[in-house]
Design a protein around this motif. Structure first.
Motif, PDB file in Angstrom:
ATOM      1  N   THR A 137     -14.292  -6.218  -4.859  1.00 31.67           N
ATOM      2  CA  THR A 137     -13.146  -5.683  -4.117  1.00 31.67           C
ATOM      3  C   THR A 137     -11.836  -5.987  -4.836  1.00 31.67           C
ATOM      4  O   THR A 137     -11.767  -6.905  -5.674  1.00 31.67           O
ATOM      5  CB  THR A 137     -13.079  -6.307  -2.715  1.00 31.67           C
ATOM      6  N   VAL A 138     -10.820  -5.236  -4.477  1.00 30.56           N
ATOM      7  CA  VAL A 138      -9.482  -5.472  -5.026  1.00 30.56           C
ATOM      8  C   VAL A 138      -9.013  -6.873  -4.641  1.00 30.56           C
ATOM      9  O   VAL A 138      -8.372  -7.562  -5.441  1.00 30.56           O
ATOM     10  CB  VAL A 138      -8.495  -4.407  -4.509  1.00 30.56           C
ATOM     11  N   LYS A 139      -9.356  -7.290  -3.437  1.00 31.21           N
ATOM     12  CA  LYS A 139      -8.936  -8.618  -2.970  1.00 31.21           C
ATOM     13  C   LYS A 139      -9.474  -9.720  -3.878  1.00 31.21           C
ATOM     14  O   LYS A 139      -8.754 -10.665  -4.216  1.00 31.21           O
ATOM     15  CB  LYS A 139      -9.413  -8.830  -1.532  1.00 31.21           C
ATOM     16  N   PHE A 140     -10.747  -9.605  -4.270  1.00 30.48           N
ATOM     17  CA  PHE A 140     -11.346 -10.627  -5.141  1.00 30.48           C
ATOM     18  C   PHE A 140     -10.595 -10.694  -6.476  1.00 30.48           C
ATOM     19  O   PHE A 140     -10.259 -11.777  -6.956  1.00 30.48           O
ATOM     20  CB  PHE A 140     -12.823 -10.311  -5.393  1.00 30.48           C
ATOM     21  N   ILE A 141     -10.328  -9.530  -7.081  1.00 37.51           N
ATOM     22  CA  ILE A 141      -9.630  -9.483  -8.369  1.00 37.51           C
ATOM     23  C   ILE A 141      -8.202 -10.000  -8.216  1.00 37.51           C
ATOM     24  O   ILE A 141      -7.687 -10.726  -9.075  1.00 37.51           O
ATOM     25  CB  ILE A 141      -9.629  -8.051  -8.929  1.00 37.51           C
ATOM     26  N   ALA A 142      -7.547  -9.643  -7.121  1.00 43.15           N
ATOM     27  CA  ALA A 142      -6.179 -10.099  -6.874  1.00 43.15           C
ATOM     28  C   ALA A 142      -6.122 -11.627  -6.786  1.00 43.15           C
ATOM     29  O   ALA A 142      -5.240 -12.265  -7.370  1.00 43.15           O
ATOM     30  CB  ALA A 142      -5.648  -9.477  -5.587  1.00 43.15           C
ATOM     31  N   ASN A 143      -7.077 -12.224  -6.061  1.00 51.85           N
ATOM     32  CA  ASN A 143      -7.118 -13.679  -5.923  1.00 51.85           C
ATOM     33  C   ASN A 143      -7.440 -14.364  -7.242  1.00 51.85           C
ATOM     34  O   ASN A 143      -6.854 -15.390  -7.582  1.00 51.85           O
ATOM     35  CB  ASN A 143      -8.151 -14.078  -4.864  1.00 51.85           C
ATOM     36  N   LYS A 144      -8.369 -13.775  -7.987  1.00 49.44           N
ATOM     37  CA  LYS A 144      -8.801 -14.391  -9.246  1.00 49.44           C
ATOM     38  C   LYS A 144      -7.681 -14.415 -10.279  1.00 49.44           C
ATOM     39  O   LYS A 144      -7.486 -15.408 -10.990  1.00 49.44           O
ATOM     40  CB  LYS A 144     -10.021 -13.655  -9.817  1.00 49.44           C
ATOM     41  N   PHE A 145      -6.916 -13.305 -10.376  1.00 52.33           N
ATOM     42  CA  PHE A 145      -5.903 -13.199 -11.424  1.00 52.33           C
ATOM     43  C   PHE A 145      -4.475 -13.380 -10.898  1.00 52.33           C
ATOM     44  O   PHE A 145      -3.511 -13.109 -11.614  1.00 52.33           O
ATOM     45  CB  PHE A 145      -6.047 -11.855 -12.151  1.00 52.33           C
ATOM     46  N   LYS A 146      -4.375 -13.835  -9.641  1.00 53.04           N
ATOM     47  CA  LYS A 146      -3.072 -14.169  -9.054  1.00 53.04           C
ATOM     48  C   LYS A 146      -2.096 -12.987  -9.118  1.00 53.04           C
ATOM     49  O   LYS A 146      -0.951 -13.109  -9.540  1.00 53.04           O
ATOM     50  CB  LYS A 146      -2.464 -15.390  -9.775  1.00 53.04           C
ATOM     51  N   VAL A 147      -2.596 -11.826  -8.693  1.00 53.48           N
ATOM     52  CA  VAL A 147      -1.780 -10.612  -8.630  1.00 53.48           C
ATOM     53  C   VAL A 147      -1.919 -10.059  -7.218  1.00 53.48           C
ATOM     54  O   VAL A 147      -3.001 -10.125  -6.625  1.00 53.48           O
ATOM     55  CB  VAL A 147      -2.260  -9.561  -9.652  1.00 53.48           C
ATOM     56  N   SER A 148      -0.850  -9.516  -6.672  1.00 54.22           N
ATOM     57  CA  SER A 148      -0.933  -8.991  -5.308  1.00 54.22           C
ATOM     58  C   SER A 148      -1.831  -7.758  -5.253  1.00 54.22           C
ATOM     59  O   SER A 148      -1.910  -6.980  -6.208  1.00 54.22           O
ATOM     60  CB  SER A 148       0.459  -8.642  -4.788  1.00 54.22           C
ATOM     61  N   GLU A 149      -2.513  -7.596  -4.136  1.00 54.51           N
ATOM     62  CA  GLU A 149      -3.387  -6.435  -3.950  1.00 54.51           C
ATOM     63  C   GLU A 149      -2.595  -5.135  -4.047  1.00 54.51           C
ATOM     64  O   GLU A 149      -3.064  -4.155  -4.626  1.00 54.51           O
ATOM     65  CB  GLU A 149      -4.076  -6.525  -2.588  1.00 54.51           C
ATOM     66  N   SER A 150      -1.395  -5.124  -3.478  1.00 56.30           N
ATOM     67  CA  SER A 150      -0.590  -3.895  -3.483  1.00 56.30           C
ATOM     68  C   SER A 150      -0.235  -3.463  -4.906  1.00 56.30           C
ATOM     69  O   SER A 150      -0.229  -2.272  -5.225  1.00 56.30           O
ATOM     70  CB  SER A 150       0.688  -4.093  -2.659  1.00 56.30           C
ATOM     71  N   ARG A 151       0.051  -4.432  -5.758  1.00 58.70           N
ATOM     72  CA  ARG A 151       0.375  -4.095  -7.147  1.00 58.70           C
ATOM     73  C   ARG A 151      -0.844  -3.535  -7.877  1.00 58.70           C
ATOM     74  O   ARG A 151      -0.735  -2.567  -8.633  1.00 58.70           O
ATOM     75  CB  ARG A 151       0.917  -5.323  -7.878  1.00 58.70           C
ATOM     76  N   LEU A 152      -1.984  -4.163  -7.659  1.00 60.03           N
ATOM     77  CA  LEU A 152      -3.201  -3.656  -8.296  1.00 60.03           C
ATOM     78  C   LEU A 152      -3.502  -2.231  -7.845  1.00 60.03           C
ATOM     79  O   LEU A 152      -3.886  -1.380  -8.658  1.00 60.03           O
ATOM     80  CB  LEU A 152      -4.392  -4.569  -7.968  1.00 60.03           C
ATOM     81  N   MET A 153      -3.346  -1.982  -6.553  1.00 62.38           N
ATOM     82  CA  MET A 153      -3.587  -0.647  -6.020  1.00 62.38           C
ATOM     83  C   MET A 153      -2.619   0.367  -6.630  1.00 62.38           C
ATOM     84  O   MET A 153      -3.012   1.480  -7.017  1.00 62.38           O
ATOM     85  CB  MET A 153      -3.427  -0.649  -4.495  1.00 62.38           C
TER      86      MET A 153
END
Length: 351
Positions: free
Chosen positions: A256-272
């Motif tokens: 999930t985007v949430k997992f990647i966001a937590n792992k790389f310390k980036v907000s979910e909204s930015r990744l999206m």
């Protein structure tokens, strides 16, 4: 202890050197024969073929040459039905041809040049004019490097590869020996100069192998060696994209985007936003950027493969999706057809 360490080091080094080509001279010694054979069949200067092989493989050290026996960086294309491998060139995970033997790579390179319309004018050139061939290849669009022709010419003149344009396949080994007289002390090389001796044909031997059942304990050990999904996801590495070094990752397992966001310390909204995602589910092998993509690509055009959409192309080349639509004068949401040429740098000209 020191003597033991030295002995082990020498053994490892000898094994490694047997599998690779440590210098460009060794590459030439091994593959000059193939280049001259191709020259005889397809009228492509052996000097050009050897120089291209040296450049494309880094003297035989490239991953494509080592693992795929692909010495000229030839991509799959739509007509390739053989084995393939993924490799990052202009974009991540591009499809490249894999050969069983480097000789096949050399012949495929000859076929590639002799059957593509872009290179037709090359065969009107003097076969011994390596300079004209080098500039002709660059003009025909073989490579994007503006110095491609001069690099080829530099290698040809440094190693006197033009000598192989004036020999035939039965004399190549003698030509190599003239260029590298020290090889006279190499037994394996000198053996190649001797007439081959016919070996008696042996009848095949049938060997009966008894069936051996795998025990439960052995099965357990195999299972233990398989990494869990969590371990795989936690081992994701940040990669550098060919498009100006953009930071990206390739998803190894569905997540999930949430997992990647937590792992790389980036907000979910930015990744999206950066990846123009409309779902928080990420599939295996999906490309995800950890920073904003660029407005332009690192190569001029791209021919769409079957099943690819605009989003996949935007991710492959690190280009913002809206910019990609604009460059190709397409409506957002419109999808390309297989074989369509997509512009990554300049806007598609109006009709």
């Amino acid at each position: 202890m020191k003597r033991l360490f030295l002995l082990v080091s020498l053994l490892v080094l000898s094994k490694f050197s047997a599998q690779t080509w440590a210098t460009e001279d060794q590459y030439i010694q091994r593959f000059a024969q193939y280049a001259v054979e191709e020259m005889e069949k397809y009228k492509i200067p052996a000097s050009i073929t050897l120089a291209q092989g040296l450049l494309e493989t880094g003297g035989g050290q490239s991953r494509l040459a080592q693992e795929g026996k692909n010495h000229f960086g030839i991509k799959c294309k739509e007509d390739w039905t053989g084995k393939t491998m993924k490799h990052t060139d202009d974009a991540p995970n591009e499809c490249f041809r894999v050969y069983d033997d480097p000789r096949q790579s050399y012949e495929d390179h000859s076929i590639f040049l002799s059957t593509r319309k872009y290179y037709t004018n090359l065969f009107n050139l003097d076969m011994k004019d390596y300079r004209a061939w080098a500039y002709g290849l660059k003009k025909a669009g073989y490579a994007t490097n503006p110095r491609y022709a001069s690099i080829l010419i530099g290698k040809i003149e440094r190693y006197k590869l033009y000598e192989y344009d004036n020999t035939n396949s039965s004399e190549v080994l003698y030509a190599v020996l003239r260029m590298y007289p020290d090889l006279k002390d190499d037994r394996s090389f000198m053996a190649k100069l001797e007439p081959s001796k016919a070996t008696p044909k042996r009848e095949p031997v049938t060997v009966t192998v008894p069936y051996k059942q795998t025990t439960f304990a052995q099965q357990q050990k195999r299972v233990e060696r398989i990494k869990s999904k969590a371990e795989i996801l936690n081992s994701i590495l940040i990669l550098s994209h060919p498009n100006e070094g953009l930071k990206y990752i390739v998803i190894p397992e569905d997540t999930t985007v949430k997992f990647i966001a937590n792992k790389f310390k980036v907000s979910e909204s930015r990744l999206m936003k950066w990846n123009e995602l409309d779902s928080d589910v990420l599939k295996k092998n999906e490309i995800v950027f950890l920073e904003s993509k660029n407005s332009t690509g690192n190569t001029a055009t791209y021919k769409v493969a079957s099943g690819e959409d605009m989003h996949a192309i935007a991710q492959k080349f690190g280009v913002k999706l809206n910019k990609l639509y604009a460059k190709n004068r397409m409506d957002e949401g419109q999808q390309p057809s297989a074989g369509q040429l997509i512009y990554l740098i300049d806007k598609k000209p109006r009709n």
